[in-house]
Design a protein around this motif. Structure first.
Motif: not given
Length: 185
Positions: A48-53, A59-64
């Motif tokens: 939930i937190v990562l989807e919000g960010f 999504w690649e930015t978040v995964l990195r």
């Protein structure tokens, strides 16, 4: 066989969609994690937190940045994050390893507190989220919507329970990522 050596199938059991072919990081994520069931409260809270960010970003930015997020948010332990105060927010705003957006950081803390409140009331975040699984969780990928009646209902229920940054589109992305809904080509 390494995940990137099998272009035919990902974790969800089907061919990779175009978004998962654009980088090695996305291929690895798709092949080993995307669409696999996540049911525990801590794992669902993290997503939930990562989807919000991710909102407004790739999504690649978040995964990195995910390892830095895990370090900055105490391994996404809701009980620890629920205790974060203004000094923690300032620390997070200064952390170049994560996405420094005050509203999203505040949402992560609010959502941790809501997760803890659910547990204190005898409810589990994972069970609550999974209770919105549609009767038929499968849909052809070419007709995959960006939201559904179930994601709208989940969004509404989470907001009622004190969560923020959990709109229907974000919740649909969560439902796809943690295996609640499945899309096949």
């Amino acid at each position: 066989m390494k995940a990137d050596e099998n272009p035919e199938r990902g974790a969800a059991g089907g061919p990779r969609p175009a978004w998962a072919e654009s980088s090695a990081l996305l291929r690895e994520y798709y092949d080993t994690e995307w669409g696999l069931p996540v049911r525990d409260a801590r794992g669902v809270y993290e997503r939930i937190v990562l989807e919000g960010f991710q909102s407004g970003l790739s999504w690649e930015t978040v995964l990195r940045k995910r390892p830095a997020f895990r370090a900055a948010f105490s391994g996404f332990d809701p009980e620890v994050v629920a205790g974060f105060g203004e000094a923690d927010v300032e620390r997070l705003m200064a952390d170049a390893g994560i996405i420094r957006n005050r509203r999203k950081i505040d949402a992560a803390i609010v959502n941790a507190r809501a997760t803890v409140a659910l547990a204190e009331a005898g409810d589990d975040l994972g069970e609550l989220v999974w209770s919105f699984r549609p009767d038929d969780p499968r849909a052809p990928a070419e007709t995959a919507p960006s939201q559904s009646p179930e994601s709208a209902a989940l969004s509404k229920e989470l907001k009622r329970r004190g969560f923020v940054f959990v709109g229907p589109v974000t919740m649909y992305a969560l439902m796809e990522a943690i295996g609640i809904v499945e899309h096949r080509l």
